[in-house]
Design an enzyme around this catalytic site. Structure first.
Site, mmCIF file in Angstrom:
data_model
loop_
_atom_site.group_PDB
_atom_site.id
_atom_site.type_symbol
_atom_site.label_atom_id
_atom_site.label_comp_id
_atom_site.label_asym_id
_atom_site.label_seq_id
_atom_site.Cartn_x
_atom_site.Cartn_y
_atom_site.Cartn_z
ATOM 1 N N SER A 656 39.962 35.048 32.475
ATOM 2 C CA SER A 656 41.036 35.873 33.034
ATOM 3 C C SER A 656 40.892 36.102 34.529
ATOM 4 C CB SER A 656 41.089 37.227 32.314
ATOM 5 O OG SER A 656 39.900 37.962 32.535
ATOM 6 N N LYS A 699 42.816 47.026 31.813
ATOM 7 C CA LYS A 699 42.550 46.552 33.175
ATOM 8 C C LYS A 699 43.421 47.290 34.197
ATOM 9 C CE LYS A 699 41.139 41.918 31.692
ATOM 10 N NZ LYS A 699 41.469 40.481 31.654
#
Length: 806
Positions: A656, A699
């Site tokens: 990611s 996140k």
């Protein structure tokens, strides 16, 4: 498509309470609890439970908390009610080979009835037989038989006495033997020394007479012993004649008491006949003296145990097939056991000490087991494999072979068992089993796959509301308002990280119901409201977020270096997620890159020091290939570059961050600075497409909290994949900040779009020759790569010099 700045409406799903169609969950109590979002599993379950063929056992796979156990239990009970009650199982004494007890199936309830009838019969025999033997008729007849014997025996004894007297011997009985003594002339008994003093001729005559007497005594016994045997046989026949009507009457009552059709009728009748013969063969035990009460009681115990029924499975109280949930599948509890007791340093047992396990109790019904419990004991696993292969169960006690003292073993008759096994396990366990033990896996032909999430709709929301209502009733909790239920449903979407899908892990929802209700009661409210659910979620976070808090404090205190303002070349804030099992959170991490002339290519420092996982390494290789494709017209690239996660000492996994790594690399290569207030997450493929990543909500919220602590100024935000939009279920604080313009959430579909946002300069599109426009990001990078290429091929360059010498 161009970069987009998401609006507050894009950041989370909001469920309108009025759309649920009720004011509070008490209105839903009369509705049945459905299988929420598990149509596939429900269909498979109904198919498997309805199949009566062998090997159609069920393997239920899914995540813990998805309702596997409770829903399967509910389904088993619903099917079991419609089935016939299975028979009882008894074990009986084997009169021929006592070490091999007999198994007997009886219709449900008749095992208990047979046990009571036999107990009644045994007690009546113990009472009535001595009464019959004490009766005048029996005494008269037995006295007549004994008198006839005694008369014959007295006649034979008189003849023997006459024979002895004729030879000067006296004879009498002593302890069952014949004792004779030599008589003198005066008729007195001679002592041994007197016999020795007789003349030689006289002693020879005495010895001759003694031998003749011994022969006559032998003839006497040969004559009287058959008479005694005839007397005993006559007495035994008399006993049988007296007792047999009692036995016949008792057996007739037993057979009349068991009115239903018995599958093992022939087996039971044979055993009853054997029991009658055993009683008749041991009638002498009933003739214990009246004053020996202790012996009489001892016989009573032996009679009861000998003619007793060991009812190991009693289904008399069932109204359908049994449903057994075995949470502790030890060898004894699953397969049955044989109990022992120590007598004179020997372990002894009998058929009355046989105990049934869950498999025997579940005959004709359903048995639920958890695979992890079975795998913990190799002995249980192997025994279960053998049972599934044969369908027959042999009760045994494997440990007796290793006991320090001798043991009297039993081998009970094996029985056929028809049971539907429901095995609970995870997906990994299911596929591991398919590979490691295909024979075992073949016994579970019905796969019941529980989904982790499901598409949300009005129907699933209504079903979830019914679940909340039933949970409140079962747990004795106050009911939930429609607004509170809407908030619970939104948390289900957050748990699934999807605006269109809801989490199927209802254990989490049930825990939140209990915690919200506790807060409601603490506030002395009668109805749980949305603010109670929010308070429960905040309290749950507070109990688990200490590691998150410490990382944020480290950033605020300057121990972890994160820039939230300004611009830097070759530096960017990536977003990562930490999953602790019971809590997930996100936080930023600085990614830096350096580029210079050379031919080493891209160096992944994490990989070099073995702090990266294979998926992260894969992402870096993909990034490297995409970069090479961007500048294929000047290949081979004369580039040495490095990428590193700053202050990361625990390891990196996942791809990611590959998009952020690409931007840091392009910034270093082009010399253009990147905005430090924008954190980036997303994976990139070989064509530059930005792919969705997991943990997107954690996140974003993790970075938002860092910016909030430092002070939001409207320049901060995050750059996420466009394909992650539907996964956004952000907390209200983030949504409010976006609405006020203090925080931004951008989405991109292609990597070039993101570099334009971060640098404020167009990325650039290659012309037909593959070159990029001057002034674009890729144009700057191309220019520097050409400089690197010339530097590497200059004569003064060490490697270029070596090439020229060739």
């Amino acid at each position: 498509m161009p970069i987009s700045n998401l609006t507050p409406a894009d950041l989370r799903l909001t469920i309108v309470p009025e759309s649920l169609g009720f004011s509070d969950t008490s209105e839903l109590l009369n509705l049945p609890l459905p299988w929420i979002g598990q149509e596939r599993a429900e269909t498979a379950t109904r198919f498997g439970l309805g199949m009566d063929q062998p090997d159609y056992n069920l393997f239920v796979l899914g995540e813990v908390g998805s309702g596997r156990t409770s829903l399967l239990t509910q389904a088993m009970q619903a099917v079991a009610v419609e089935r016939l009650v299975p028979p009882d199982l008894c074990y009986l004494h084997n009169f021929d080979t006592p070490e091999r007890p007999l198994a007997l199936r009886l219709p449900a309830g008749q095992g208990r009835q047979l046990r009571q009838l036999l107990l009644k019969m045994a007690k009546s025999l113990v009472t009535e037989i001595p009464q019959q033997l004490a009766g005048q008729d029996f005494k008269t007849e037995s006295a007549h038989i004994e008198k006839a014997y005694k008369d014959e025996e007295a006649k034979a004894y008189a003849e023997l006495s006459s024979f002895a007297e004729a030879r000067n011997f006296s004879i009498h009985r002593e302890a069952g033997r014949m004792v004779f003594t030599l008589l003198g002339e005066a008729g007195q008994s001679l002592a041994e020394d007197e016999v020795l003093s007789l003349p030689k001729e006289r002693r020879a005559a005495v010895e001759q007479a003694e031998q003749e007497l011994r022969v006559e005594i032998t003839l006497y016994f040969e004559k009287t012993r058959p008479l005694e045997r005839v007397m005993n046989e006559a007495l035994a026949a008399l006993l049988r004649q007296v007792v047999k009507p009692l036995l016949d009457h008792g057996l007739q009552e037993i057979r009349a008491g068991l009115k239903k059709q018995i599958k093992d009728a022939a087996k039971l009748n044979a055993w009853l006949d054997d029991m009658a013969h055993d009683v008749l063969d041991n009638l002498a035990l009933f003739q214990i003296a009246d004053d020996d009460e202790e012996s009489r009681q001892d016989f009573l115990e032996r009679a009861l145990s000998r003619y007793r029924v060991n009812l190991v499975v009693d289904n008399g109280g069932l109204s359908g097939a049994p449903v057994i949930i075995e949470d502790n599948p030890l060898f004894r509890s699953l397969f049955g056991s044989i109990e022992y007791q120590s007598e004179s340093d020997v372990l002894v047992t009998d058929f009355t000490r046989i105990r049934a396990g869950s498999l025997l109790k579940a005959h004709g019904g359903f048995l639920m087991l958890h695979l992890r419990d079975l795998l913990a004991d190799a002995l249980v696993w192997e025994k279960l494999r053998r049972f599934l292969r044969s369908g027959r169960l042999q009760i045994e006690e494997p440990g007796t072979a290793f006991t320090p003292i001798a043991a009297v073993s039993l081998e009970p008759e094996a029985v056929d068992i028809e049971v539907k096994i429901i095995l609970i396990g995870s997906r990994d366990q299911y596929y591991d089993l398919q590979e490691a033990d295909p024979e075992f896996a073949r016994r579970f032909r019905v796969k019941v796959d529980f989904a982790e999430s499901f598409s949300s709709s009005d129907e699933t929301r209504h079903a979830s509301s019914i679940f909340v209502a039933h949970a409140c009733r079962q747990l004795g909790l106050p009911h939930f308002s429609s607004a509170a239920v809407a908030r619970l449903l939104e948390d289900g979407h957050r748990d699934a990280d999807d605006q269109a899908r809801q989490s199927a892990i209802f254990a989490r929802a049930e825990a939140l119901v209990m915690e919200s209700a506790a807060i409601c009661r603490a506030r002395k409210n009668e109805l749980v409201e949305a603010e109670d659910v929010d308070a429960a979620l905040q309290a749950r976070t507070w109990r688990h977020n200490y590691p998150d808090q410490r990382l944020r404090e480290s950033i605020a205190e300057g121990d972890l270096l994160i820039d939230l303002r300004g611009e830097r070349v070759g530096q960017i804030n990536g977003l990562t997620q930490v999953d602790l099992g019971d809590y997930r959170f996100g936080f930023p991490i600085r990614i830096t890159s350096r580029t210079f002339a050379g031919d080493a290519g891209l160096l992944n420092i994490e990989r070099e020091v073995e702090l990266s996982g294979p998926i992260h390494d894969k992402g870096v290789f993909i990034l490297q290939n995409y970069l090479a494709a961007l500048f294929a017209h000047i290949a081979p690239l004369s580039l040495s570059a490095s990428i590193v996660f700053e202050q990361e000492y625990h390891g990196v996994e996942g791809d990611s961050a590959s998009c952020a790594e690409l931007y840091a690399l392009l910034s270093s290569l082009s010399g253009l600075p990147l905005r430090q207030g924008i954190a980036v997450t997303g994976a990139v493929n070989q064509h530059g497409d930005v792919l969705p990543v997991g943990g997107i909500n954690e996140k974003i919220e993790g970075y938002f909290r860092i910016c909030e602590t430092a002070g939001l100024d409207g320049s901060q935000g995050v750059l996420i994949p466009w394909r992650n939009r539907r996964h956004l279920m952000l907390e209200s604080k983030v949504v409010d900040a976006v609405a006020k313009g203090l925080f931004h959430i951008y989405t991109v579909e292609h990597a070039k779009e993101g570099i334009e946002l971060l640098t404020g300069i167009p990325a650039g599109t290659a012309n037909e020759a593959g070159s990029y426009p001057q002034g674009s990001v890729l144009g700057h990078a191309q220019k520097n790569l050409q400089i690197f290429r010339r530097a590497c091929h200059a004569p003064e360059h060490p490697k270029a010099g070596r090439k020229l010498l060739r």
